[in-house]
Design a protein around this motif. Structure first.
Motif, PDB file in Angstrom:
ATOM      1  N   LEU A 174      53.366  40.742  40.643  1.00 26.08           N
ATOM      2  CA  LEU A 174      54.059  40.979  39.380  1.00 26.08           C
ATOM      3  C   LEU A 174      53.417  42.155  38.662  1.00 26.08           C
ATOM      4  CD1 LEU A 174      54.435  37.323  38.036  1.00 26.08           C
ATOM      5  CD2 LEU A 174      55.905  38.577  39.634  1.00 26.08           C
ATOM      6  N   SER A 175      54.244  42.905  37.950  1.00 25.23           N
ATOM      7  CA  SER A 175      53.737  44.012  37.135  1.00 25.23           C
ATOM      8  C   SER A 175      54.200  43.860  35.701  1.00 25.23           C
ATOM      9  CB  SER A 175      54.226  45.353  37.689  1.00 25.23           C
ATOM     10  OG  SER A 175      53.609  45.649  38.907  1.00 25.23           O
ATOM     11  N   CYS A 176      53.348  44.271  34.802  1.00 23.23           N
ATOM     12  CA  CYS A 176      53.653  44.282  33.375  1.00 23.23           C
ATOM     13  C   CYS A 176      53.530  45.725  32.914  1.00 23.23           C
ATOM     14  CB  CYS A 176      52.677  43.382  32.632  1.00 23.23           C
ATOM     15  SG  CYS A 176      52.838  43.394  30.834  1.00 23.23           S
ATOM     16  N   ALA A 177      54.645  46.326  32.565  1.00 28.53           N
ATOM     17  CA  ALA A 177      54.659  47.718  32.135  1.00 28.53           C
ATOM     18  C   ALA A 177      54.856  47.799  30.633  1.00 28.53           C
ATOM     19  CB  ALA A 177      55.771  48.477  32.853  1.00 28.53           C
ATOM     20  N   ALA A 178      54.151  48.739  30.024  1.00 27.40           N
ATOM     21  CA  ALA A 178      54.222  48.885  28.569  1.00 27.40           C
ATOM     22  C   ALA A 178      54.880  50.197  28.181  1.00 27.40           C
ATOM     23  CB  ALA A 178      52.830  48.832  27.962  1.00 27.40           C
ATOM     24  N   SER A 179      55.594  50.160  27.081  1.00 28.37           N
ATOM     25  CA  SER A 179      56.096  51.385  26.472  1.00 28.37           C
ATOM     26  C   SER A 179      55.769  51.339  24.988  1.00 28.37           C
ATOM     27  CB  SER A 179      57.613  51.533  26.676  1.00 28.37           C
ATOM     28  OG  SER A 179      58.311  50.448  26.100  1.00 28.37           O
ATOM     29  N   GLY A 180      55.408  52.481  24.460  1.00 30.21           N
ATOM     30  CA  GLY A 180      55.104  52.546  23.042  1.00 30.21           C
ATOM     31  C   GLY A 180      53.651  52.293  22.698  1.00 30.21           C
ATOM     32  N   THR A 222      50.045  49.855  33.471  1.00 24.50           N
ATOM     33  CA  THR A 222      50.536  48.539  33.852  1.00 24.50           C
ATOM     34  C   THR A 222      49.367  47.591  34.119  1.00 24.50           C
ATOM     35  OG1 THR A 222      50.620  49.077  36.210  1.00 24.50           O
ATOM     36  CG2 THR A 222      52.629  49.487  34.934  1.00 24.50           C
ATOM     37  N   VAL A 223      49.657  46.311  34.084  1.00 24.65           N
ATOM     38  CA  VAL A 223      48.724  45.280  34.517  1.00 24.65           C
ATOM     39  C   VAL A 223      49.451  44.432  35.554  1.00 24.65           C
ATOM     40  CG1 VAL A 223      47.423  43.238  33.845  1.00 24.65           C
ATOM     41  CG2 VAL A 223      47.421  45.259  32.379  1.00 24.65           C
ATOM     42  N   ASN A 224      48.794  44.206  36.669  1.00 26.44           N
ATOM     43  CA  ASN A 224      49.420  43.507  37.787  1.00 26.44           C
ATOM     44  C   ASN A 224      48.835  42.116  37.971  1.00 26.44           C
ATOM     45  OD1 ASN A 224      50.942  45.866  38.494  1.00 26.44           O
ATOM     46  ND2 ASN A 224      49.074  46.701  39.399  1.00 26.44           N
ATOM     47  N   LEU A 225      49.643  41.238  38.549  1.00 28.56           N
ATOM     48  CA  LEU A 225      49.192  39.914  38.927  1.00 28.56           C
ATOM     49  C   LEU A 225      49.551  39.711  40.394  1.00 28.56           C
ATOM     50  CD1 LEU A 225      47.906  37.263  37.822  1.00 28.56           C
ATOM     51  CD2 LEU A 225      50.256  36.386  37.629  1.00 28.56           C
ATOM     52  N   GLN A 226      48.544  39.767  41.240  1.00 28.81           N
ATOM     53  CA  GLN A 226      48.738  39.530  42.661  1.00 28.81           C
ATOM     54  C   GLN A 226      48.655  38.036  42.901  1.00 28.81           C
ATOM     55  OE1 GLN A 226      49.459  41.731  45.227  1.00 28.81           O
ATOM     56  NE2 GLN A 226      49.698  39.873  46.476  1.00 28.81           N
ATOM     57  N   SER A 280      44.100  26.152  38.185  1.00 25.37           N
ATOM     58  CA  SER A 280      45.147  25.939  39.193  1.00 25.37           C
ATOM     59  C   SER A 280      45.450  27.191  40.010  1.00 25.37           C
ATOM     60  CB  SER A 280      46.424  25.445  38.514  1.00 25.37           C
ATOM     61  OG  SER A 280      46.889  26.401  37.584  1.00 25.37           O
ATOM     62  N   THR A 281      45.064  28.362  39.493  1.00 23.63           N
ATOM     63  CA  THR A 281      45.381  29.606  40.203  1.00 23.63           C
ATOM     64  C   THR A 281      44.145  30.365  40.669  1.00 23.63           C
ATOM     65  OG1 THR A 281      45.428  30.905  38.162  1.00 23.63           O
ATOM     66  CG2 THR A 281      47.494  29.862  38.854  1.00 23.63           C
ATOM     67  N   LYS A 282      42.981  29.890  40.302  1.00 24.87           N
ATOM     68  CA  LYS A 282      41.751  30.605  40.667  1.00 24.87           C
ATOM     69  C   LYS A 282      41.605  30.678  42.182  1.00 24.87           C
ATOM     70  CE  LYS A 282      38.541  30.456  37.732  1.00 24.87           C
ATOM     71  NZ  LYS A 282      37.448  30.063  36.799  1.00 24.87           N
ATOM     72  N   GLY A 283      41.275  31.865  42.647  1.00 29.63           N
ATOM     73  CA  GLY A 283      41.135  32.079  44.084  1.00 29.63           C
ATOM     74  C   GLY A 283      42.438  32.470  44.772  1.00 29.63           C
ATOM     75  N   ARG A 284      43.545  32.305  44.067  1.00 32.48           N
ATOM     76  CA  ARG A 284      44.843  32.677  44.649  1.00 32.48           C
ATOM     77  C   ARG A 284      45.483  33.845  43.890  1.00 32.48           C
ATOM     78  NH1 ARG A 284      49.013  29.231  44.406  1.00 32.48           N
ATOM     79  NH2 ARG A 284      48.287  28.203  42.489  1.00 32.48           N
ATOM     80  N   PHE A 285      45.292  33.898  42.584  1.00 25.80           N
ATOM     81  CA  PHE A 285      45.896  34.941  41.755  1.00 25.80           C
ATOM     82  C   PHE A 285      44.814  35.901  41.284  1.00 25.80           C
ATOM     83  CE2 PHE A 285      49.719  32.313  39.960  1.00 25.80           C
ATOM     84  CZ  PHE A 285      50.080  31.978  41.266  1.00 25.80           C
ATOM     85  N   THR A 286      45.140  37.186  41.257  1.00 22.19           N
ATOM     86  CA  THR A 286      44.205  38.214  40.793  1.00 22.19           C
ATOM     87  C   THR A 286      44.902  39.129  39.802  1.00 22.19           C
ATOM     88  OG1 THR A 286      43.061  38.180  42.930  1.00 22.19           O
ATOM     89  CG2 THR A 286      42.653  40.060  41.485  1.00 22.19           C
ATOM     90  N   ILE A 287      44.282  39.310  38.653  1.00 26.04           N
ATOM     91  CA  ILE A 287      44.819  40.210  37.635  1.00 26.04           C
ATOM     92  C   ILE A 287      44.051  41.525  37.690  1.00 26.04           C
ATOM     93  CG2 ILE A 287      43.273  39.354  35.814  1.00 26.04           C
ATOM     94  CD1 ILE A 287      45.620  39.670  33.847  1.00 26.04           C
ATOM     95  N   SER A 288      44.772  42.632  37.519  1.00 29.93           N
ATOM     96  CA  SER A 288      44.114  43.939  37.578  1.00 29.93           C
ATOM     97  C   SER A 288      44.908  44.953  36.758  1.00 29.93           C
ATOM     98  CB  SER A 288      43.987  44.420  39.027  1.00 29.93           C
ATOM     99  OG  SER A 288      45.270  44.608  39.607  1.00 29.93           O
ATOM    100  N   ARG A 289      44.220  46.012  36.389  1.00 30.64           N
ATOM    101  CA  ARG A 289      44.853  47.092  35.632  1.00 30.64           C
ATOM    102  C   ARG A 289      45.139  48.290  36.530  1.00 30.64           C
ATOM    103  NH1 ARG A 289      44.424  46.825  30.054  1.00 30.64           N
ATOM    104  NH2 ARG A 289      43.008  45.232  29.259  1.00 30.64           N
ATOM    105  N   ASP A 290      46.222  48.973  36.234  1.00 26.11           N
ATOM    106  CA  ASP A 290      46.509  50.281  36.824  1.00 26.11           C
ATOM    107  C   ASP A 290      46.671  51.227  35.640  1.00 26.11           C
ATOM    108  OD1 ASP A 290      47.495  52.603  37.971  1.00 26.11           O
ATOM    109  OD2 ASP A 290      48.703  51.521  39.444  1.00 26.11           O
ATOM    110  N   ASN A 291      45.565  51.801  35.217  1.00 27.98           N
ATOM    111  CA  ASN A 291      45.575  52.603  33.993  1.00 27.98           C
ATOM    112  C   ASN A 291      46.478  53.828  34.117  1.00 27.98           C
ATOM    113  OD1 ASN A 291      43.804  50.811  32.803  1.00 27.98           O
ATOM    114  ND2 ASN A 291      41.997  51.979  33.403  1.00 27.98           N
ATOM    115  N   ALA A 292      46.543  54.399  35.312  1.00 31.36           N
ATOM    116  CA  ALA A 292      47.368  55.593  35.504  1.00 31.36           C
ATOM    117  C   ALA A 292      48.840  55.305  35.238  1.00 31.36           C
ATOM    118  CB  ALA A 292      47.174  56.136  36.905  1.00 31.36           C
TER     119      ALA A 292
END
Length: 121
Positions: free
Chosen positions: A20-26, A78-82, A63-75
């Motif tokens: 999943l990706s979270c994109a920001a505007s503004g 966005t912030v992603n959830l693998q 419940s999601t530890k070890g399966r889900f990873t959150i990370s930033r893509d500053n360029a």
């Protein structure tokens, strides 16, 4: 106007993966803590993971530890959830939220409209 838009949801079989990706505007997400939340049918919205703006420290639900990873893509601002090893109980609408102060759970300031994740065989 500050807006968040989630993408990447869909249908997947148990054991599969989605990103999943979270994109920001503004506004620049570099200065904001970003949280991922989910809400399953008939259940309350719950926190999944959060990444702070300072130090980049992360938090994950048990419940999601070890399966889900959150990370930033500053360029890409966005912030992603693998999400790996998905289970049927991960089925929900997933939301991202941003807050200048920190990871404040459901009190975070800005919210997207969500993206649906369905895990089913």
């Amino acid at each position: 106007q500050r807006q968040l838009v989630e993408s990447g949801g869909g249908s997947v079989q148990p054991g599969g993966s989605l990103r999943l990706s979270c994109a920001a505007s503004g506004f620049n997400l570099d200065y904001y803590s970003i949280g991922w939340f989910r809400q399953a049918p008939g259940k309350e919205r719950e926190g999944v993971s959060c990444i702070r703006s300072s130090h980049g420290s992360t938090y994950s639900a048990i419940s999601t530890k070890g399966r889900f990873t959150i990370s930033r893509d500053n360029a890409k601002n966005t912030v992603n959830l693998q999400m790996n090893s998905l289970k049927p109980e991960d089925t929900a609408v997933y939301y991202c939220a941003a807050d200048y102060t920190g990871c404040r759970g459901l009190d975070m300031d800005y919210w997207g409209k969500g993206t649906l994740v369905t895990v089913s065989s």
